[in-house]
Write an enzyme that holds these catalytic residues in place. Structure first.
Site, PDB file in Angstrom:
ATOM      1  N   CYS A   3      36.482  58.205 100.542  1.00  0.00           N
ATOM      2  CA  CYS A   3      37.326  59.019  99.670  1.00  0.00           C
ATOM      3  C   CYS A   3      36.698  59.075  98.287  1.00  0.00           C
ATOM      4  CB  CYS A   3      38.733  58.440  99.596  1.00  0.00           C
ATOM      5  SG  CYS A   3      39.814  59.342  98.455  1.00  0.00           S
ATOM      6  N   CYS A  11      42.425  57.816  92.150  1.00  0.00           N
ATOM      7  CA  CYS A  11      43.579  57.608  93.032  1.00  0.00           C
ATOM      8  C   CYS A  11      43.389  56.301  93.782  1.00  0.00           C
ATOM      9  CB  CYS A  11      43.732  58.764  94.019  1.00  0.00           C
ATOM     10  SG  CYS A  11      45.094  58.527  95.203  1.00  0.00           S
ATOM     11  N   CYS A  14      45.677  54.420  98.507  1.00  0.00           N
ATOM     12  CA  CYS A  14      45.228  53.684  99.698  1.00  0.00           C
ATOM     13  C   CYS A  14      44.632  52.353  99.239  1.00  0.00           C
ATOM     14  CB  CYS A  14      44.212  54.496 100.484  1.00  0.00           C
ATOM     15  SG  CYS A  14      44.881  56.015 101.194  1.00  0.00           S
ATOM     16  N   CYS A  87      42.145  65.286  99.398  1.00  0.00           N
ATOM     17  CA  CYS A  87      42.515  63.976  99.957  1.00  0.00           C
ATOM     18  C   CYS A  87      42.178  63.930 101.447  1.00  0.00           C
ATOM     19  CB  CYS A  87      44.006  63.720  99.749  1.00  0.00           C
ATOM     20  SG  CYS A  87      44.621  62.239 100.595  1.00  0.00           S
ATOM     21  N   GLN A 212      58.680  62.001 110.490  1.00  0.00           N
ATOM     22  CA  GLN A 212      57.537  61.102 110.332  1.00  0.00           C
ATOM     23  C   GLN A 212      56.295  61.867 109.877  1.00  0.00           C
ATOM     24  OE1 GLN A 212      57.752  57.974 110.408  1.00  0.00           O
ATOM     25  NE2 GLN A 212      59.302  57.299 111.851  1.00  0.00           N
ATOM     26  N   GLU A 262      73.859  60.433 112.041  1.00  0.00           N
ATOM     27  CA  GLU A 262      72.946  60.579 110.902  1.00  0.00           C
ATOM     28  C   GLU A 262      73.718  61.219 109.754  1.00  0.00           C
ATOM     29  OE1 GLU A 262      70.231  61.018 108.154  1.00  0.00           O
ATOM     30  OE2 GLU A 262      69.652  59.979 110.006  1.00  0.00           O
ATOM     31  N   ASN A 307      67.483  52.930 113.497  1.00  0.00           N
ATOM     32  CA  ASN A 307      66.247  53.302 112.800  1.00  0.00           C
ATOM     33  C   ASN A 307      66.598  53.545 111.333  1.00  0.00           C
ATOM     34  OD1 ASN A 307      63.610  54.177 112.272  1.00  0.00           O
ATOM     35  ND2 ASN A 307      64.124  56.303 112.753  1.00  0.00           N
ATOM     36  N   CYS A 334      60.808  50.639 109.243  1.00  0.00           N
ATOM     37  CA  CYS A 334      59.668  50.927 108.371  1.00  0.00           C
ATOM     38  C   CYS A 334      59.509  49.837 107.319  1.00  0.00           C
ATOM     39  CB  CYS A 334      59.825  52.299 107.709  1.00  0.00           C
ATOM     40  SG  CYS A 334      61.296  52.433 106.657  1.00  0.00           S
TER      41      CYS A 334
END
Length: 375
Positions: A3, A11, A14, A87, A212, A262, A307, A334
């Protein structure tokens, strides 16, 4: 993954980019194991990984610069803008779209919002691509509707340049805060849902529904949940915090009684559309608060699938799950730290199986699927 933005120091999103990828997976697995070290786990499965670059189906771009030369990317805390059009997390199809969108911003006169001066109109561009159809959803996040007429007038040119645009909308976010979107969504195309498909299950994405960002690994996650649930031979289940219904729709057989809950009405509309397409007869998706629904419901399903967002399901729902005592709980998370805290509040359940899904390469984040069985 190479990158140029990371190498230049502009940046650092990551944060693990310099760590070899096999080591990333090992470190994540060790982190997960340490969180559950106080509980017996019957089966640890190997982590699931996908591509290390070009895996994202979504771009959330801060719009800055000038109307003649807009930048699409992010702002550092000191206000410095970084263009992220190149990116390497984005698929190759995104770069030419970014070029056209920059020209469109100038053509439509959509002045980028200046955070320091609190002036301008266009705050964000949100782009989502379907891996199934190649269709794209584009959202313009505006400070007000002052430029809406200009945006509408210029749209035919944009649609001619980018025929893959299926769903276009404007979101009004008037608050001077780093909030991605507001409550008001204005559709600019007749089509209002983008079709995706994982494992032959049709899924729909609307502007304000969560989906997602790593389709390849998400498809593996849903398929794994399906395999685990179907091996249990259940005939009733709840899918709490169900989003667009991905988990429940994968797990349900034609005879399964499925209730999906939901808070987002947009997401529930997507789930209902999928259920109709699949011809599922015993499915009920409702736009409600998951905890309030569960604690007010009298019936007990054989399996509860949760979830939740990063905060987890919390004490109230854990207490009620202990009380109602479904045979199985399938927990997709998550945030493994909040999941581990929730599992501590479920003492009547043992951990049968755990698997990590690397949805976010080059970062410390990951998804995890855990099957809990009542003692």
């Amino acid at each position: 993954m190479h990158c140029a933005l990371y190498t230049a120091g502009t940046c650092r999103s990551c944060q693990w980019l310099e760590k070899p990828y096999p080591q990333q997976l090992t470190d994540k697995q060790h982190h997960l194991q340490s969180l559950l070290s106080d509980r017996d786990v019957a089966q640890w499965l190997e982590p699931i990984a996908g591509e290390q670059s070009a895996f994202r189906n979504k771009a959330k771009m801060v719009v800055s610069g000038s109307v003649e030369r807009p930048l699409l990317g992010m702002l550092h805390r000191d206000g410095t803008a970084v263009d992220l059009s190149a990116c390497p997390l984005y698929p190759a199809s995104f770069s030419p779209m970014f070029d056209v969108l920059k020209s469109f911003i100038a053509r439509a006169g959509l002045t980028p919002y200046n955070v320091a001066r609190k002036r301008g109109e266009l705050k964000y561009l949100l782009l989502t691509e379907s891996t199934h159809s190649g269709g794209v959803m584009l959202r313009f996040v505006l400070r007000s509707d002052n430029k809406l007429a200009q945006l509408r007038a210029a749209l035919p040119w944009l649609q001619q340049q980018l025929p893959q645009l299926r769903v276009i909308s404007a979101n009004i976010q008037p608050v001077h805060m780093a909030i991605m979107e507001g409550e008001r969504e204005i559709p600019l195309t007749e089509q209002q849902a983008l079709e995706e498909q994982f494992n032959q299950v049709p899924l729909y994405i609307r502007p304000q529904s969560f989906f997602q960002t790593n389709p390849q690994v998400a498809a593996e996650l849903y398929a794994t949940a399906r395999d685990w649930v179907r091996a249990l031979a259940i005939d009733s289940m709840w899918d709490l915090f169900c989003g667009v219904g991905g988990f429940g729709l994968h797990c349900a057989l034609p005879e399964t009684r499925l209730t999906g809950i939901e808070i987002s009405a947009e997401a529930i509309a997507c789930a209902r559309q999928s259920a109709k397409t699949l011809g599922l007869q015993h499915v009920d998706f409702q736009a409600l608060d998951s905890t309030r629904f569960a604690t007010a419901e009298g019936s007990v399903p054989q399996l509860v699938l949760v979830n939740p967002p990063r905060r987890g399901i919390g004490k109230a729902l854990c207490d009620y799950l202990n009380q109602m005592a479904p045979g199985y709980i399938l927990y997709s998370s998550c945030n493994a730290e909040s999941m581990a805290k929730d599992i501590e509040m479920l003492p009547d359940y043992r951990i049968e199986r755990v698997q990590l899904f690397d949805m976010f390469p080059h970062t410390a984040h990951y998804e995890v699927l855990t099957l809990l069985v009542r003692n």
